[in-house]
Design a protein around this motif. Structure first.
Motif, mmCIF file in Angstrom:
data_model
loop_
_atom_site.group_PDB
_atom_site.id
_atom_site.type_symbol
_atom_site.label_atom_id
_atom_site.label_comp_id
_atom_site.label_asym_id
_atom_site.label_seq_id
_atom_site.Cartn_x
_atom_site.Cartn_y
_atom_site.Cartn_z
ATOM 1 N N ALA A 21 43.646 53.504 33.073
ATOM 2 C CA ALA A 21 42.947 52.400 33.729
ATOM 3 C C ALA A 21 43.675 51.975 35.000
ATOM 4 O O ALA A 21 43.041 51.653 36.013
ATOM 5 N N SER A 22 44.993 52.001 34.972
ATOM 6 C CA SER A 22 45.769 51.608 36.153
ATOM 7 C C SER A 22 45.561 52.585 37.301
ATOM 8 O O SER A 22 45.521 52.181 38.465
ATOM 9 N N VAL A 23 45.446 53.866 36.978
ATOM 10 C CA VAL A 23 45.195 54.861 38.035
ATOM 11 C C VAL A 23 43.840 54.599 38.703
ATOM 12 O O VAL A 23 43.718 54.626 39.937
ATOM 13 N N VAL A 24 42.818 54.331 37.866
ATOM 14 C CA VAL A 24 41.489 54.047 38.424
ATOM 15 C C VAL A 24 41.534 52.793 39.288
ATOM 16 O O VAL A 24 41.006 52.765 40.418
ATOM 17 N N ILE A 25 42.182 51.744 38.777
ATOM 18 C CA ILE A 25 42.282 50.494 39.535
ATOM 19 C C ILE A 25 43.108 50.702 40.797
ATOM 20 O O ILE A 25 42.794 50.154 41.870
ATOM 21 N N GLY A 26 44.163 51.512 40.720
ATOM 22 C CA GLY A 26 45.003 51.777 41.886
ATOM 23 C C GLY A 26 44.254 52.503 42.992
ATOM 24 O O GLY A 26 44.382 52.163 44.176
ATOM 25 N N ALA A 67 36.165 41.905 45.820
ATOM 26 C CA ALA A 67 36.361 43.097 44.997
ATOM 27 C C ALA A 67 37.845 43.308 44.685
ATOM 28 O O ALA A 67 38.208 43.661 43.554
ATOM 29 N N ARG A 68 38.711 43.070 45.676
ATOM 30 C CA ARG A 68 40.154 43.194 45.428
ATOM 31 C C ARG A 68 40.628 42.167 44.411
ATOM 32 O O ARG A 68 41.460 42.468 43.544
ATOM 33 N N ALA A 69 40.092 40.967 44.513
ATOM 34 C CA ALA A 69 40.477 39.923 43.550
ATOM 35 C C ALA A 69 40.034 40.299 42.139
ATOM 36 O O ALA A 69 40.777 40.097 41.164
ATOM 37 N N LEU A 70 38.832 40.870 42.021
ATOM 38 C CA LEU A 70 38.350 41.281 40.705
ATOM 39 C C LEU A 70 39.201 42.411 40.132
ATOM 40 O O LEU A 70 39.490 42.440 38.931
ATOM 41 N N MET A 72 42.364 42.912 40.804
ATOM 42 C CA MET A 72 43.635 42.302 40.395
ATOM 43 C C MET A 72 43.485 41.606 39.044
ATOM 44 O O MET A 72 44.367 41.697 38.176
ATOM 45 N N TRP A 73 42.369 40.903 38.852
ATOM 46 C CA TRP A 73 42.120 40.251 37.564
ATOM 47 C C TRP A 73 41.999 41.285 36.446
ATOM 48 O O TRP A 73 42.571 41.118 35.359
ATOM 49 N N VAL A 78 44.053 44.070 31.614
ATOM 50 C CA VAL A 78 44.390 45.344 30.974
ATOM 51 C C VAL A 78 45.880 45.403 30.651
ATOM 52 O O VAL A 78 46.282 45.859 29.565
ATOM 53 N N ALA A 79 46.714 44.933 31.584
ATOM 54 C CA ALA A 79 48.159 44.994 31.382
ATOM 55 C C ALA A 79 48.601 44.120 30.214
ATOM 56 O O ALA A 79 49.395 44.539 29.360
#
Length: 541
Positions: A21-26, A67-70, A72-73, A78-79
């Motif tokens: 999930a972090s890779v996708v978000i990154g 979108a960036r704020a979402l 980050m949320w 997830v973390a």
């Protein structure tokens, strides 16, 4: 110290899901950063050069920011969930593995240190998952995308960033070596503090009785000062490393800005491209700077996880998988030439010990302290693996059977029985959870504790009961089981003559096989046979 320990991914499924999930978000964050820089540069250049309205650009820019704020949320959610799931998984695995390793291994570990590791220690994984790993993923995705996009507009600026960017990981590696040593020293100091404090609290009545409480107060203060010094040293290193990384990133961005400014003045670079490069340049360094900043916050969690893996990678004793354990109500139990040697000890705890236990027999193990009487019980329970010799039941070696199934044949009362918070009935029912109140009362009577009410609270570690009452409750817990063999380690220690007589009568009346470590004459006299451990001589009662 590895940025991401592969053992964490193998042991905890939540860590693998979180990393994906972090890779996708990154990747999504990197694309939005580029889009934000392009839109901002286009809007400013349009206003300055052409006086164009920026309404459409502003709406698009606002959508990117939202979108960036979402993202980050989503990353935070997830973390936090991953951290909670991983901590729960590791705690469960360590507890299960510790139980399989057995009481002998646990006696070699500092219980307070293990408790600290599974509570406060693993809680340090929160910043590791919530801050460090997300930034590590961003550091692996965002700079590459930013540099590639910068190269489409200004190859020189992209080259400057590409050359200066590796300096930050180099400094991080150097700082990481120092941080690893500081984190380990701090964890050792915390473990020593926890162990010392737990010992002082446990022995406080004795210390007060002999007037030594003040001296131990000074000792606790010294250990606390060591922990404080180690913590402050880690904080100083964190502040200095953050300053070094910030300075390096600022100088690198300044180099890019000077080059862009000169080419802009000379007319070799357009305003929109120059603005886009200047906006993107700090974004290339920011993830790596954040990794360095959060590295210190996560170092304690990584150190704790290394301790967890040290426990989990401790090999389990060899055991079989057979479940057809013979019924010891009708089957004899033999120990042949059993020799046990504990790690770190030159002399064996048992040396060539033989014993034949017939069904329904009451046997007393005698001998001076330290000759291995309790070790005999530990060998029968499978807590200790003999260096030589074998335990045999029904013609089969005990190590051929699955340990959990084998231990169902025994009920064990150790020298220091453990009681949990709750009532007397709650502790007795640990031996048989479905036991009725009448069955619990009968077990208490058999243990010579009929005067204890079922609803009487026992307190933490049985502190509301006397030593003799604690032992009798533990004995009742053993008597209420269906186990055909009772293994008792000094079951009447701390009891008066009347209570001891009641216990002896209860043991004789049960008709079960009893193997007990005994020192008191009344208990020895009640046995069918006496075996003196440390010799091959058998003495009939």
């Amino acid at each position: 110290m590895k940025p991401l320990d592969p053992r964490l991914l193998r042991r905890a499924r939540a860590a693998r899901v979180f990393l994906a999930a972090s890779v996708v978000i990154g990747v999504g964050t990197g694309l939005l950063i580029i889009a934000q820089a392009v839109l901002l540069a286009r809007g400013v250049a349009g206003v300055v050069l052409h006086g164009e309205p920026i309404v459409s650009v502003a709406w698009a820019l606002g959508a990117v920011v939202v979108a960036r704020a979402l993202l980050m949320w989503a990353q935070e959610v997830v973390a936090q969930r991953a951290a909670a799931a991983v901590k729960s998984t590791l705690r469960r695995q360590v507890l299960e593995h510790s139980l399989k390793l057995g009481p002998v291994w646990l006696s070699g570990e500092r219980s307070s240190a293990l408790t600290t590791l599974l509570t406060r220690g693993l809680d340090d994984l929160d910043p590791y998952f919530a801050r460090y790993l997300p930034q590590l993923v961003l550091a692996a995705t965002v700079p590459a995308g930013v540099i590639a996009w910068m190269a489409t507009g200004d190859l020189i600026a992209a080259g400057t960033v590409a050359i200066t960017l590796p300096l930050i990981p180099i400094f991080m590696v150097l700082i990481g070596w120092a941080t690893q040593a500081h984190s380990r020293r701090r964890r050792r100091a915390l473990s020593v503090l926890a162990h010392h404090f737990a010992d002082v609290v446990a022995g406080l009545p004795t210390l007060k009785l002999f007037g030594r409480a003040k001296a131990q107060e000074a000792a606790v203060r010294r250990v606390t000062d060591k922990h404080r010094s180690a913590s402050m040293s880690s904080l100083r290193l964190a502040f200095l490393s953050s300053f070094a990384l910030e300075l390096l990133a600022s100088i690198s961005v300044a180099l890019v800005a000077v080059g862009v400014g000169l080419r802009l003045v000379e007319g070799r670079l357009g305003l929109e491209t120059a603005l886009m490069v200047l906006i993107l340049a700090p974004e290339a360094y920011l993830p790596l700077r954040q990794v360095g900043m959060h590295f210190h916050a996560s170092a304690d969690g990584v150190a704790a996880s290394e301790e967890v893996f040290r426990v989990l990678e401790t090999p389990l004793p060899a055991s079989g998988d057979r479940t057809d354990v013979p019924d010891l109500r009708t089957t004899a139990l033999q120990l042949y030439d059993v020799t046990v040697r504990y790690p770190g000890r030159d002399e064996p705890a048992l040396d060539g010990f033989d014993l034949d236990v017939r069904p329904g027999e009451v046997i007393a193990l005698t001998g001076p302290s330290g000759v291995g009487k309790s070790t005999v019980l530990a060998v029968l329970l499978g807590f200790v693996q003999p260096e030589r010799g074998v335990v045999v039941a029904g013609g089969s070696a005990a190590d051929e059977f699955e340990p959990t199934v084998w231990r169902r044949q025994f009920a064990w009362v150790p020298q220091r029985p453990g009681l949990r918070m709750g009532t007397v009935a709650d502790n007795v029912r640990l031996g048989r959870p479905d036991a009725s109140d009448d069955a619990v009362r009968l077990a208490l009577i058999g243990a010579g504790a009929g005067e204890l009410g079922l609803d009487k609270p026992v307190g933490e570690q049985g502190q509301l009961l006397s030593g003799g009452q604690q032992r009798r409750v533990a004995l009742a817990r053993a008597l209420i089981t269906d186990a055909p063999v009772l293994l008792l380690d000094e079951p009447t220690a701390g009891l008066d003559a009347d209570a001891e007589a009641a216990v002896v009568a209860g043991l004789r009346a049960g008709g079960r096989t009893v193997l007990m470590v005994a020192h008191r004459p009344a208990l020895i006299a009640a046995a069918d046979r006496t075996v003196e451990v440390g010799t091959r001589e058998l003495v009939n009662a």
